[in-house]
Scaffold this motif. Structure first.
Motif, PDB file in Angstrom:
ATOM      1  N   ASP A  40      27.676  23.412  41.647  1.00 12.28           N
ATOM      2  CA  ASP A  40      28.516  24.070  42.643  1.00 12.28           C
ATOM      3  C   ASP A  40      29.664  24.794  41.949  1.00 12.28           C
ATOM      4  OD1 ASP A  40      26.949  22.969  44.671  1.00 12.28           O
ATOM      5  OD2 ASP A  40      28.183  21.155  44.777  1.00 12.28           O
ATOM      6  N   LEU A  41      30.086  25.906  42.542  1.00 15.77           N
ATOM      7  CA  LEU A  41      31.176  26.689  41.973  1.00 15.77           C
ATOM      8  C   LEU A  41      32.516  26.179  42.521  1.00 15.77           C
ATOM      9  CD1 LEU A  41      31.584  29.039  40.022  1.00 15.77           C
ATOM     10  CD2 LEU A  41      31.580  30.581  41.981  1.00 15.77           C
ATOM     11  N   SER A  42      32.842  24.953  42.120  1.00 12.58           N
ATOM     12  CA  SER A  42      34.090  24.325  42.547  1.00 12.58           C
ATOM     13  C   SER A  42      34.394  23.191  41.575  1.00 12.58           C
ATOM     14  CB  SER A  42      33.968  23.796  43.989  1.00 12.58           C
ATOM     15  OG  SER A  42      32.905  22.868  44.101  1.00 12.58           O
ATOM     16  N   LEU A  43      35.390  22.400  41.871  1.00 12.15           N
ATOM     17  CA  LEU A  43      35.746  21.268  41.023  1.00 12.15           C
ATOM     18  C   LEU A  43      35.119  19.966  41.529  1.00 12.15           C
ATOM     19  CD1 LEU A  43      39.528  21.940  40.309  1.00 12.15           C
ATOM     20  CD2 LEU A  43      37.571  22.438  38.845  1.00 12.15           C
ATOM     21  N   VAL A  44      35.221  19.743  42.835  1.00 12.46           N
ATOM     22  CA  VAL A  44      34.698  18.527  43.447  1.00 12.46           C
ATOM     23  C   VAL A  44      33.874  18.915  44.669  1.00 12.46           C
ATOM     24  CG1 VAL A  44      35.299  16.358  44.601  1.00 12.46           C
ATOM     25  CG2 VAL A  44      36.637  17.142  42.634  1.00 12.46           C
ATOM     26  N   SER A  45      32.745  18.247  44.848  1.00 12.63           N
ATOM     27  CA  SER A  45      31.898  18.457  46.034  1.00 12.63           C
ATOM     28  C   SER A  45      31.872  17.171  46.852  1.00 12.63           C
ATOM     29  CB  SER A  45      30.474  18.840  45.624  1.00 12.63           C
ATOM     30  OG  SER A  45      30.477  20.018  44.839  1.00 12.63           O
ATOM     31  N   VAL A  46      31.935  17.318  48.172  1.00 12.35           N
ATOM     32  CA  VAL A  46      31.942  16.171  49.080  1.00 12.35           C
ATOM     33  C   VAL A  46      30.817  16.356  50.098  1.00 12.35           C
ATOM     34  CG1 VAL A  46      33.317  14.770  50.647  1.00 12.35           C
ATOM     35  CG2 VAL A  46      34.462  16.076  48.838  1.00 12.35           C
ATOM     36  N   ASN A  47      29.868  15.420  50.127  1.00 14.65           N
ATOM     37  CA  ASN A  47      28.762  15.463  51.088  1.00 14.65           C
ATOM     38  C   ASN A  47      29.034  14.439  52.191  1.00 14.65           C
ATOM     39  OD1 ASN A  47      27.497  17.272  49.391  1.00 14.65           O
ATOM     40  ND2 ASN A  47      26.324  15.695  48.334  1.00 14.65           N
ATOM     41  N   VAL A  48      29.199  14.908  53.419  1.00 17.28           N
ATOM     42  CA  VAL A  48      29.529  14.048  54.554  1.00 17.28           C
ATOM     43  C   VAL A  48      28.297  13.898  55.454  1.00 17.28           C
ATOM     44  CG1 VAL A  48      31.086  13.667  56.497  1.00 17.28           C
ATOM     45  CG2 VAL A  48      31.890  14.931  54.478  1.00 17.28           C
ATOM     46  N   MET A  49      27.900  12.671  55.727  1.00 14.39           N
ATOM     47  CA  MET A  49      26.755  12.418  56.614  1.00 14.39           C
ATOM     48  C   MET A  49      27.135  12.712  58.054  1.00 14.39           C
ATOM     49  SD  MET A  49      24.885   8.989  55.153  1.00 14.39           S
ATOM     50  CE  MET A  49      23.512   9.273  56.266  1.00 14.39           C
ATOM     51  N   LEU A  50      26.266  13.452  58.773  1.00 10.97           N
ATOM     52  CA  LEU A  50      26.536  13.816  60.154  1.00 10.97           C
ATOM     53  C   LEU A  50      25.591  13.152  61.147  1.00 10.97           C
ATOM     54  CD1 LEU A  50      27.270  17.647  59.808  1.00 10.97           C
ATOM     55  CD2 LEU A  50      28.886  15.738  59.784  1.00 10.97           C
TER      56      LEU A  50
END
Length: 364
Positions: A40-50
């Motif tokens: 990913d083009l970022s520092l931190v990725s967060v995957n949230v369950m929906l």
């Protein structure tokens, strides 16, 4: 970013495309909804369950570096592990990671980690992905009366942008450079920012391979050979820094093969590469990609490319039955885009040739 992994739609699409060509033998369809390996083009990725975990089977986030510890993990729930006749024997492979708390819980990870959305095999999986970045501040060197601050892009993102050649220099002379020279420039800069980035070493080696070919076709074989040797060193470094990236081993196998062919005139003791080195390199890459595949990770393109190159290497030694065995898993997995899939079609032709040769010449 909202993502829906709909396994029902994926399976229906695969079934339709798999059965619309009478020239191909239909194969059992095992399709899932997921995303291939990427950063990913970022520092931190967060995957949230929906949605509730009971609404789907499979899914999760697969990290390439989990393969470093695969002997300690449980076997992932891959519906093709024990059903396809051409599947490798089940081994202990890593399971994709999921938040354990259900709806609203999340999985947070470094965006630099190469990862994939593992296939959801049944039902629908909904997730929200949040990308977290940052901008630092650097004081201006201008006089105090006009002092301003300048945004600084974090080094991790700088490196990613450079590797993707997204930062074009505003220089008219730069625009006329061949693509491989631009690739060399960008990836050397990326390594200046992050010297231990195995992917940058791999991309640099890719550009060096193209540069070597240009010199070779320009009748400068000595220069071509020296650049080819440098490319091999960069691929080796990429394999050392990213030992779970099957692409690096595939590319190194190709580079080794070219280097061996260019130095056949040397005595065996002086040859920089031998067949055993090439064999071991391809085998390592194939092991990595097969483990990723059985974990539910979509590595279709990389898997097809490596098995084609490995199969061709073995076929060139007249080992027809082993070459056919290497090619068979990808040939039997008929892709939905087979009409336009050059790699798969080349693998199919090579496989058919190997099968024809086996009764006449046999194999060790």
């Amino acid at each position: 970013l909202y993502i829906r992994y709909n396994a029902t739609e994926a399976a229906a699409a695969a079934s339709q495309t798999n059965g619309d060509d009478l020239t191909c033998t239909p194969t059992p369809v095992t399709a899932g909804a997921g995303q291939p390996l990427h950063r990913d083009l970022s520092l931190v990725s967060v995957n949230v369950m929906l949605n509730d975990p009971g609404e789907f089977q499979g899914g999760g986030t697969f990290f390439e570096n989990q393969l470093r510890f695969c002997q300690h993990d449980v076997t992932a729930d891959h519906p093709s592990t024990n059903t396809k006749p051409h599947s490798s024997p089940p081994t202990r492979i890593p399971s994709p990671l999921k938040p354990s708390g259900g709806v609203g819980h999340c999985l947070l990870h470094s965006s630099l980690e190469r990862h994939a959305g593992a296939n959801t095999w049944q039902g629908v999986r909904d997730v929200m992905v949040i990308f977290v970045s940052a901008i630092g501040q650097q004081a201006s060197t201008a006089p105090v009366s006009t002092s301003t601050s300048h945004a600084i892009t974090p080094t991790a993102i700088q490196s990613s942008l450079l590797k993707q050649c997204m930062n074009e220099w505003q220089d008219e002379n730069y625009a006329i450079l061949p693509p491989f020279l631009r690739g060399i420039c960008h990836n050397r800069l990326a390594l200046t920012v992050t010297p231990t980035d195995g992917e940058a070493f791999q991309y640099l080696a890719n550009s060096l391979m193209a540069c070597s070919e240009a010199y070779y076709h320009g009748n400068n074989e000595d220069k071509s050979l020296s650049i080819l040797q440098l490319a091999c060193l960069c691929y080796q470094r990429a394999c050392d820094l990213s030992p779970c990236d099957g692409r690096s081993f595939n590319n190194l196998g190709l580079a080794y093969t070219k280097l061996r062919d260019r130095t056949l005139h040397l005595p065996a003791a002086m040859a920089p590469v031998n067949s055993s080195m090439i064999e071991n390199t391809y085998q390592r890459g194939m092991d990595i990609l097969e483990q990723s595949h059985r974990a539910g990770c979509d590595v279709t393109q990389d898997r097809q490319a490596l098995r084609l190159n490995y199969g061709l290497f073995v076929a060139n030694q007249d080992d027809w039955s082993r070459a056919a065995a290497i090619l068979q898993p990808i040939v039997m997995d008929t892709p939905s885009n087979r009409h336009d899939n050059v790699v798969w079609n080349n693998a199919k032709r090579l496989y058919d040739m190997c099968v024809r040769e086996i009764p006449f010449k046999g194999s060790n």
